[in-house]
Scaffold this motif. Sequence first.
Motif, PDB file in Angstrom:
ATOM      1  N   SER A   8       0.819  -1.194  -0.069  1.00 36.09           N
ATOM      2  CA  SER A   8       0.156  -0.044   0.054  1.00 36.09           C
ATOM      3  C   SER A   8       0.791   1.244  -0.213  1.00 36.09           C
ATOM      4  CB  SER A   8      -0.942   0.008   1.203  1.00 36.09           C
ATOM      5  OG  SER A   8      -1.740  -1.010   1.364  1.00 36.09           O
ATOM      6  N   PHE A   9       0.380   2.242  -0.575  1.00 38.77           N
ATOM      7  CA  PHE A   9       1.246   3.736  -0.701  1.00 38.77           C
ATOM      8  C   PHE A   9      -0.212   4.701  -0.540  1.00 38.77           C
ATOM      9  CE2 PHE A   9       2.604   7.387  -2.583  1.00 38.77           C
ATOM     10  CZ  PHE A   9       3.821   7.620  -2.126  1.00 38.77           C
ATOM     11  N   VAL A  10       0.257   5.626   0.540  1.00 37.04           N
ATOM     12  CA  VAL A  10      -0.758   6.676   0.766  1.00 37.04           C
ATOM     13  C   VAL A  10      -0.327   7.820   0.187  1.00 37.04           C
ATOM     14  CG1 VAL A  10      -2.085   7.930   2.758  1.00 37.04           C
ATOM     15  CG2 VAL A  10      -1.436   5.351   3.168  1.00 37.04           C
ATOM     16  N   ASP A  11      -1.289   8.557  -0.467  1.00 36.60           N
ATOM     17  CA  ASP A  11      -0.887   9.864  -1.166  1.00 36.60           C
ATOM     18  C   ASP A  11      -1.072  10.893  -0.035  1.00 36.60           C
ATOM     19  OD1 ASP A  11      -0.637   8.482  -3.566  1.00 36.60           O
ATOM     20  OD2 ASP A  11      -2.275   9.528  -4.468  1.00 36.60           O
ATOM     21  N   THR A  12       0.226  11.331   0.493  1.00 32.91           N
ATOM     22  CA  THR A  12       0.115  12.358   1.692  1.00 32.91           C
ATOM     23  C   THR A  12       0.092  13.648   1.069  1.00 32.91           C
ATOM     24  OG1 THR A  12       2.516  11.926   1.803  1.00 32.91           O
ATOM     25  CG2 THR A  12       1.162  10.664   3.132  1.00 32.91           C
ATOM     26  N   GLN A  13       0.301  13.710  -0.376  1.00 28.47           N
ATOM     27  CA  GLN A  13       0.443  14.997  -1.006  1.00 28.47           C
ATOM     28  C   GLN A  13      -0.359  15.134  -2.284  1.00 28.47           C
ATOM     29  OE1 GLN A  13       4.788  14.734  -1.699  1.00 28.47           O
ATOM     30  NE2 GLN A  13       5.034  16.708  -0.509  1.00 28.47           N
ATOM     31  N   VAL A  72     -11.797  -7.360  -7.636  1.00 33.06           N
ATOM     32  CA  VAL A  72     -12.643  -6.399  -6.727  1.00 33.06           C
ATOM     33  C   VAL A  72     -12.096  -5.151  -6.851  1.00 33.06           C
ATOM     34  CG1 VAL A  72     -13.414  -5.874  -4.381  1.00 33.06           C
ATOM     35  CG2 VAL A  72     -13.241  -8.201  -5.098  1.00 33.06           C
ATOM     36  N   GLU A  73     -12.796  -3.898  -7.656  1.00 35.22           N
ATOM     37  CA  GLU A  73     -12.355  -2.826  -7.648  1.00 35.22           C
ATOM     38  C   GLU A  73     -12.486  -1.966  -6.337  1.00 35.22           C
ATOM     39  OE1 GLU A  73     -12.980  -1.276 -11.466  1.00 35.22           O
ATOM     40  OE2 GLU A  73     -12.304  -2.923 -12.718  1.00 35.22           O
ATOM     41  N   LEU A  74     -11.501  -1.491  -5.955  1.00 33.56           N
ATOM     42  CA  LEU A  74     -11.747  -0.635  -4.758  1.00 33.56           C
ATOM     43  C   LEU A  74     -11.993   0.861  -4.956  1.00 33.56           C
ATOM     44  CD1 LEU A  74      -9.172  -2.119  -2.227  1.00 33.56           C
ATOM     45  CD2 LEU A  74     -11.563  -2.665  -2.445  1.00 33.56           C
ATOM     46  N   PRO A  75     -12.863   1.498  -4.302  1.00 24.56           N
ATOM     47  CA  PRO A  75     -13.261   3.014  -4.588  1.00 24.56           C
ATOM     48  C   PRO A  75     -11.687   3.984  -4.225  1.00 24.56           C
ATOM     49  CG  PRO A  75     -14.267   2.594  -2.369  1.00 24.56           C
ATOM     50  CD  PRO A  75     -13.769   1.075  -3.269  1.00 24.56           C
ATOM     51  N   ASP A  76     -11.733   5.006  -4.800  1.00 27.56           N
ATOM     52  CA  ASP A  76     -10.659   5.813  -4.478  1.00 27.56           C
ATOM     53  C   ASP A  76     -10.638   6.442  -3.323  1.00 27.56           C
ATOM     54  OD1 ASP A  76      -8.500   7.728  -4.447  1.00 27.56           O
ATOM     55  OD2 ASP A  76      -9.104   8.650  -6.266  1.00 27.56           O
ATOM     56  N   ASP A  77      -9.898   6.012  -2.252  1.00 29.67           N
ATOM     57  CA  ASP A  77      -9.883   6.702  -0.721  1.00 29.67           C
ATOM     58  C   ASP A  77      -8.538   7.112  -0.454  1.00 29.67           C
ATOM     59  OD1 ASP A  77      -8.277   4.344  -0.997  1.00 29.67           O
ATOM     60  OD2 ASP A  77      -9.146   3.278   0.922  1.00 29.67           O
ATOM     61  N   GLY A  78      -7.791   7.593  -1.330  1.00 31.72           N
ATOM     62  CA  GLY A  78      -6.406   8.072  -1.347  1.00 31.72           C
ATOM     63  C   GLY A  78      -5.499   7.384  -1.133  1.00 31.72           C
ATOM     64  N   THR A  79      -5.778   5.830  -0.816  1.00 31.74           N
ATOM     65  CA  THR A  79      -4.539   4.813  -0.751  1.00 31.74           C
ATOM     66  C   THR A  79      -4.368   3.998  -1.972  1.00 31.74           C
ATOM     67  OG1 THR A  79      -4.862   4.772   1.394  1.00 31.74           O
ATOM     68  CG2 THR A  79      -4.058   2.913   0.562  1.00 31.74           C
ATOM     69  N   ARG A  80      -3.101   3.790  -2.370  1.00 28.83           N
ATOM     70  CA  ARG A  80      -3.091   2.842  -3.335  1.00 28.83           C
ATOM     71  C   ARG A  80      -2.474   1.674  -3.235  1.00 28.83           C
ATOM     72  NH1 ARG A  80      -1.975   6.232  -7.959  1.00 28.83           N
ATOM     73  NH2 ARG A  80      -1.884   8.437  -7.377  1.00 28.83           N
ATOM     74  N   ARG A  81      -3.123   0.501  -3.835  1.00 26.71           N
ATOM     75  CA  ARG A  81      -2.908  -0.642  -3.273  1.00 26.71           C
ATOM     76  C   ARG A  81      -2.752  -1.581  -4.431  1.00 26.71           C
ATOM     77  NH1 ARG A  81      -7.363   1.144  -0.872  1.00 26.71           N
ATOM     78  NH2 ARG A  81      -7.595   1.358   1.389  1.00 26.71           N
ATOM     79  N   LYS A  82      -1.807  -2.577  -4.220  1.00 22.74           N
ATOM     80  CA  LYS A  82      -1.344  -3.467  -5.451  1.00 22.74           C
ATOM     81  C   LYS A  82      -0.813  -4.983  -4.636  1.00 22.74           C
ATOM     82  CE  LYS A  82      -0.640  -4.487  -9.623  1.00 22.74           C
ATOM     83  NZ  LYS A  82      -1.736  -4.509 -10.487  1.00 22.74           N
ATOM     84  N   VAL A  83      -1.483  -6.068  -5.210  1.00 23.03           N
ATOM     85  CA  VAL A  83      -1.153  -7.361  -4.676  1.00 23.03           C
ATOM     86  C   VAL A  83      -0.174  -7.851  -5.722  1.00 23.03           C
ATOM     87  CG1 VAL A  83      -2.132  -9.724  -4.628  1.00 23.03           C
ATOM     88  CG2 VAL A  83      -3.377  -7.619  -4.011  1.00 23.03           C
ATOM     89  N   ILE A  84       1.127  -8.344  -5.043  1.00 27.71           N
ATOM     90  CA  ILE A  84       2.211  -8.647  -5.909  1.00 27.71           C
ATOM     91  C   ILE A  84       2.711 -10.386  -5.647  1.00 27.71           C
ATOM     92  CG2 ILE A  84       3.451  -6.364  -6.357  1.00 27.71           C
ATOM     93  CD1 ILE A  84       5.075  -7.021  -4.122  1.00 27.71           C
ATOM     94  N   ARG A  85       3.247 -10.654  -6.714  1.00 28.74           N
ATOM     95  CA  ARG A  85       3.651 -12.291  -6.347  1.00 28.74           C
ATOM     96  C   ARG A  85       4.942 -12.341  -6.049  1.00 28.74           C
ATOM     97  NH1 ARG A  85       1.889 -16.224 -11.005  1.00 28.74           N
ATOM     98  NH2 ARG A  85       3.484 -14.820 -12.142  1.00 28.74           N
ATOM     99  N   LEU A  86       5.322 -12.974  -4.674  1.00 22.78           N
ATOM    100  CA  LEU A  86       6.945 -13.274  -4.404  1.00 22.78           C
ATOM    101  C   LEU A  86       6.991 -14.581  -4.551  1.00 22.78           C
ATOM    102  CD1 LEU A  86       7.226 -10.873  -1.471  1.00 22.78           C
ATOM    103  CD2 LEU A  86       7.554 -10.517  -3.720  1.00 22.78           C
ATOM    104  N   PRO A  87       8.167 -15.206  -4.719  1.00 22.35           N
ATOM    105  CA  PRO A  87       8.416 -16.597  -4.737  1.00 22.35           C
ATOM    106  C   PRO A  87       8.602 -17.058  -3.356  1.00 22.35           C
ATOM    107  CG  PRO A  87      10.587 -15.054  -4.945  1.00 22.35           C
ATOM    108  CD  PRO A  87       9.595 -14.356  -5.016  1.00 22.35           C
TER     109      PRO A  87
END
Length: 247
Positions: A8-13, A72-87
């Motif tokens: 997750s990444f929060v748009d603080t600016q 599932v598409e989430l509404p814009d709440d100022g937080t960016r989310r991405k599910v990534i795959r790791l080994p």
Amino acid sequence: MSFYIKRSFVDTQPGIELVNIHYTWTPVGQQPDWGAHHETRAMPRGGVLIKGFGGTMVAESGEYVQTLSQTVELPDDGTRRKVIRLPRDVYDPASGQHVEHYAFHHYYEIFREGKRETSALYTEEIVGKEVAYIDHSGTLGGMCIFWSVYDWDAPQYQPTEEPGFIEKFGEDSPYLSFKFYGAEDKENFSRIRSEMLRSLPAPRRFVGKIYGPKGAQVRQSWHLGNMWQPNPAERWENYYGDVTHTL
């Protein structure tokens, strides 16, 4: 083999047009080599989550079918989310082996008002933890760990195996539990594997692993089903338990 985790990444600016996450992995103690391996994913505001990675279910007909993932598409709440795959493991040249304990490196690339900047580099240690379910009744034919790191935003399935099954039938058996997903004839696979399981003494111990950053909490349940039954109406599946692990 891999697992999924949400970042997750929060748009603080104000004025942020785009954020990318850049990531790679190395053995513990090594610096990232972005020239050797480099993954990049865009992070939309709100985000898109994919529910249900893997797993099977018993359909109304009684047939064993693999589940479909749900977007599932989430509404814009100022937080960016991405599910990534790791080994689940990485190759360690020093030991010549694949290791589950490794370093996950990532940073964020931010485009704001036409300018590009990058965040600090974050490094987390990835570890695995064994979990087990004891089948005292001897009635279970299928058992998956249903789990997600931090919360239930990236749930996934991990097949388990009975150690006695491997000991008796071998590591190359075509009826190891995880091979169910690639079987063309799932009905016949389930029947034969159930017969093989019945030859093992009860109680039976189904073992699997969960993965994530060291110190992270993992939510976990069990997805279980009974032995193959010739009458489809007698087949069942269920979810059981809600446990929180600290890795």
